[in-house]
Design a protein around this motif. Sequence first.
Motif, PDB file in Angstrom:
ATOM      1  N   GLY A 241       8.275 -55.836 -32.699  1.00 42.94           N
ATOM      2  CA  GLY A 241       7.965 -54.680 -33.534  1.00 42.94           C
ATOM      3  C   GLY A 241       6.616 -54.060 -33.250  1.00 42.94           C
ATOM      4  N   LEU A 242       6.016 -54.421 -32.124  1.00 43.94           N
ATOM      5  CA  LEU A 242       4.738 -53.829 -31.739  1.00 43.94           C
ATOM      6  C   LEU A 242       4.952 -52.509 -31.001  1.00 43.94           C
ATOM      7  CD1 LEU A 242       2.974 -57.056 -30.418  1.00 43.94           C
ATOM      8  CD2 LEU A 242       2.807 -56.031 -32.688  1.00 43.94           C
TER       9      LEU A 242
ATOM     10  N   CYS B 246      14.287 -44.504 -38.084  1.00 42.10           N
ATOM     11  CA  CYS B 246      14.953 -45.791 -38.297  1.00 42.10           C
ATOM     12  C   CYS B 246      14.035 -46.810 -38.956  1.00 42.10           C
ATOM     13  CB  CYS B 246      15.431 -46.366 -36.973  1.00 42.10           C
ATOM     14  SG  CYS B 246      16.506 -45.303 -36.009  1.00 42.10           S
ATOM     15  N   ASP B 247      12.785 -46.886 -38.497  1.00 45.58           N
ATOM     16  CA  ASP B 247      11.962 -48.030 -38.897  1.00 45.58           C
ATOM     17  C   ASP B 247      10.550 -47.664 -39.329  1.00 45.58           C
ATOM     18  OD1 ASP B 247      10.712 -47.469 -36.442  1.00 45.58           O
ATOM     19  OD2 ASP B 247      11.861 -49.004 -35.388  1.00 45.58           O
ATOM     20  N   GLY B 248      10.321 -46.391 -39.658  1.00 43.54           N
ATOM     21  CA  GLY B 248       9.000 -46.029 -40.163  1.00 43.54           C
ATOM     22  C   GLY B 248       8.622 -46.812 -41.408  1.00 43.54           C
ATOM     23  N   TYR B 249       9.615 -47.127 -42.232  1.00 43.30           N
ATOM     24  CA  TYR B 249       9.344 -47.893 -43.462  1.00 43.30           C
ATOM     25  C   TYR B 249       8.676 -49.224 -43.140  1.00 43.30           C
ATOM     26  CZ  TYR B 249      10.110 -50.123 -47.988  1.00 43.30           C
ATOM     27  OH  TYR B 249       9.930 -50.772 -49.188  1.00 43.30           O
ATOM     28  N   GLU B 250       9.078 -49.832 -42.034  1.00 42.83           N
ATOM     29  CA  GLU B 250       8.535 -51.153 -41.670  1.00 42.83           C
ATOM     30  C   GLU B 250       7.069 -51.098 -41.265  1.00 42.83           C
ATOM     31  OE1 GLU B 250      12.067 -51.979 -42.787  1.00 42.83           O
ATOM     32  OE2 GLU B 250      12.029 -50.614 -41.077  1.00 42.83           O
ATOM     33  N   VAL B 251       6.526 -49.926 -41.001  1.00 46.54           N
ATOM     34  CA  VAL B 251       5.121 -49.836 -40.604  1.00 46.54           C
ATOM     35  C   VAL B 251       4.283 -49.160 -41.691  1.00 46.54           C
ATOM     36  CG1 VAL B 251       5.655 -49.882 -38.153  1.00 46.54           C
ATOM     37  CG2 VAL B 251       5.501 -47.676 -39.315  1.00 46.54           C
TER      38      VAL B 251
ATOM     39  N   LEU C 197       2.884 -36.514 -37.197  1.00 44.62           N
ATOM     40  CA  LEU C 197       2.953 -35.994 -38.566  1.00 44.62           C
ATOM     41  C   LEU C 197       4.032 -36.709 -39.372  1.00 44.62           C
ATOM     42  CD1 LEU C 197       2.563 -32.164 -37.899  1.00 44.62           C
ATOM     43  CD2 LEU C 197       0.919 -33.642 -39.089  1.00 44.62           C
ATOM     44  N   PHE C 198       5.156 -36.990 -38.738  1.00 39.49           N
ATOM     45  CA  PHE C 198       6.227 -37.714 -39.435  1.00 39.49           C
ATOM     46  C   PHE C 198       5.735 -39.088 -39.872  1.00 39.49           C
ATOM     47  CE2 PHE C 198       9.986 -40.321 -39.877  1.00 39.49           C
ATOM     48  CZ  PHE C 198      10.912 -39.469 -40.474  1.00 39.49           C
ATOM     49  N   LEU C 199       5.052 -39.789 -38.979  1.00 38.53           N
ATOM     50  CA  LEU C 199       4.575 -41.138 -39.291  1.00 38.53           C
ATOM     51  C   LEU C 199       3.424 -41.125 -40.280  1.00 38.53           C
ATOM     52  CD1 LEU C 199       4.975 -42.548 -35.713  1.00 38.53           C
ATOM     53  CD2 LEU C 199       5.949 -43.590 -37.772  1.00 38.53           C
ATOM     54  N   ARG C 200       2.745 -39.983 -40.401  1.00 37.35           N
ATOM     55  CA  ARG C 200       1.666 -39.874 -41.394  1.00 37.35           C
ATOM     56  C   ARG C 200       2.198 -40.035 -42.808  1.00 37.35           C
ATOM     57  NH1 ARG C 200      -1.696 -40.159 -44.469  1.00 37.35           N
ATOM     58  NH2 ARG C 200      -3.708 -39.100 -44.621  1.00 37.35           N
ATOM     59  N   GLY C 201       3.511 -39.830 -42.967  1.00 35.01           N
ATOM     60  CA  GLY C 201       4.149 -40.060 -44.261  1.00 35.01           C
ATOM     61  C   GLY C 201       4.297 -41.526 -44.611  1.00 35.01           C
ATOM     62  N   TYR C 202       4.001 -42.405 -43.641  1.00 43.38           N
ATOM     63  CA  TYR C 202       4.116 -43.844 -43.859  1.00 43.38           C
ATOM     64  C   TYR C 202       2.762 -44.551 -43.878  1.00 43.38           C
ATOM     65  CZ  TYR C 202       9.098 -43.277 -42.956  1.00 43.38           C
ATOM     66  OH  TYR C 202      10.410 -42.885 -43.027  1.00 43.38           O
ATOM     67  N   SER C 203       1.765 -43.951 -43.248  1.00 41.45           N
ATOM     68  CA  SER C 203       0.476 -44.642 -43.139  1.00 41.45           C
ATOM     69  C   SER C 203      -0.663 -43.631 -43.031  1.00 41.45           C
ATOM     70  CB  SER C 203       0.479 -45.533 -41.886  1.00 41.45           C
ATOM     71  OG  SER C 203      -0.800 -46.106 -41.673  1.00 41.45           O
TER      72      SER C 203
ATOM     73  N   GLU D 182     -11.447 -43.330 -24.950  1.00 41.82           N
ATOM     74  CA  GLU D 182     -12.446 -43.788 -25.923  1.00 41.82           C
ATOM     75  C   GLU D 182     -12.547 -45.303 -25.970  1.00 41.82           C
ATOM     76  OE1 GLU D 182     -12.155 -41.932 -29.729  1.00 41.82           O
ATOM     77  OE2 GLU D 182     -11.947 -39.920 -28.884  1.00 41.82           O
ATOM     78  N   GLY D 183     -12.052 -45.957 -24.922  1.00 43.27           N
ATOM     79  CA  GLY D 183     -12.140 -47.411 -24.868  1.00 43.27           C
ATOM     80  C   GLY D 183     -10.829 -48.065 -25.255  1.00 43.27           C
ATOM     81  N   ARG D 184     -10.894 -49.359 -25.467  1.00 43.22           N
ATOM     82  CA  ARG D 184      -9.692 -50.136 -25.765  1.00 43.22           C
ATOM     83  C   ARG D 184      -9.395 -50.058 -27.255  1.00 43.22           C
ATOM     84  NH1 ARG D 184      -6.515 -52.763 -22.700  1.00 43.22           N
ATOM     85  NH2 ARG D 184      -5.346 -54.636 -23.283  1.00 43.22           N
ATOM     86  N   LEU D 185      -8.140 -49.737 -27.577  1.00 46.41           N
ATOM     87  CA  LEU D 185      -7.716 -49.610 -28.961  1.00 46.41           C
ATOM     88  C   LEU D 185      -6.556 -50.555 -29.230  1.00 46.41           C
ATOM     89  CD1 LEU D 185      -7.760 -45.709 -29.356  1.00 46.41           C
ATOM     90  CD2 LEU D 185      -9.572 -47.337 -29.963  1.00 46.41           C
ATOM     91  N   ASN D 186      -6.487 -51.047 -30.455  1.00 47.87           N
ATOM     92  CA  ASN D 186      -5.426 -51.964 -30.871  1.00 47.87           C
ATOM     93  C   ASN D 186      -4.660 -51.360 -32.037  1.00 47.87           C
ATOM     94  OD1 ASN D 186      -7.642 -53.585 -29.589  1.00 47.87           O
ATOM     95  ND2 ASN D 186      -6.151 -55.232 -29.845  1.00 47.87           N
ATOM     96  N   PHE D 187      -3.337 -51.571 -32.025  1.00 49.38           N
ATOM     97  CA  PHE D 187      -2.492 -51.032 -33.083  1.00 49.38           C
ATOM     98  C   PHE D 187      -1.470 -52.067 -33.529  1.00 49.38           C
ATOM     99  CE2 PHE D 187      -3.922 -47.446 -30.545  1.00 49.38           C
ATOM    100  CZ  PHE D 187      -4.405 -46.582 -31.529  1.00 49.38           C
ATOM    101  N   ASP D 188      -1.105 -51.971 -34.801  1.00 52.32           N
ATOM    102  CA  ASP D 188      -0.041 -52.842 -35.309  1.00 52.32           C
ATOM    103  C   ASP D 188       1.300 -52.476 -34.689  1.00 52.32           C
ATOM    104  OD1 ASP D 188      -1.680 -54.307 -37.165  1.00 52.32           O
ATOM    105  OD2 ASP D 188      -1.688 -52.517 -38.437  1.00 52.32           O
TER     106      ASP D 188
END
Length: 300
Positions: A127-128, A135-140, A159-165, A214-220
């Motif tokens: 799920g990374l 389908c799975d925006g709710y999970e994040v 913008l769609f995912l901004r509705g989840y986080s 901008e360097g190394r970034l990490n995301f869920d």
Amino acid sequence: MDDCIIIGGGPAGLTAAIYLARFHLDIRLFDCGSSRAAQIPCTRNHAGFPEGISGKELLARMLAQAEKYGAVRELAEVEGLRLIEGGFGVRVGEREHAARTVLLATGVVNNRPAMPEALHDEALARGLLRYCPICDGYEVTDKRIGVIGTGSHGMAEALFLRGYSPEVTLIAPEAHALSDEEAATLDDARIARVDGPCGGYAIEDGQLALDTAEGRLNFDTVYPALGSVIRSGLAIQVGARADENGCLEVDDHQRTSVPGLFAAGDVARGLDQISHAMGEAGVAATTIRNLLAEQKPIRR
């Protein structure tokens, strides 16, 4: 000559196979084994499975149901399609099968970020890495989300995912190609913008990490918004109309512009969802049955 040949063994193709087999028609299904649904680790968005179900398990259940009623599936890739007297010639290797009608359910192929296949598959399973925010925006929900993309398509997904986080970052594959209006829309939504190039993907401390300007970034979790390739070439070979992206044009009965040729699922214009593909396949299969009955009465 078969009554119908189905090309594609995903949710649309298998739904059509169930319907057509239960209509007592002679059908054949060719499946090259690359349905996007098989890559889903667990969907909790599909009605009837409140605890979720993997894409592979869902496809296996659907195939077993189709075969119960006499549908025949062959794992093979269809390489050519042509018009013949009374229907279509479907070429598989050195063989050609004839059918009165054809249903194309070949779907699309996602454009992937440039990472090793083993890493891609592991990230997807954990799920990374995700491809379908519907389908799975709710999970994040409330997680740190990266979206790889730019332009109107990348902006729309962010913008769609901004509705989840509240933590969404849009990362360009190379450099951002955004109009002033698009940039202002992202700023108004408090979506961070980072230039690429993207690379150096790795799983680090339970997150997906990548290098950016901008360097190394990490995301869920990371969503690639890189578009897809629509597998409509077979239909286009025989003159079916498609839009500029390759999505087949169909009417409200899933008929393409070529008589006797139908399309259902992601290869046709519409919502890329399992439930939608299954609904389209049910419509297509019923229309096929009625068309064949007009040509020659179906009697037991």
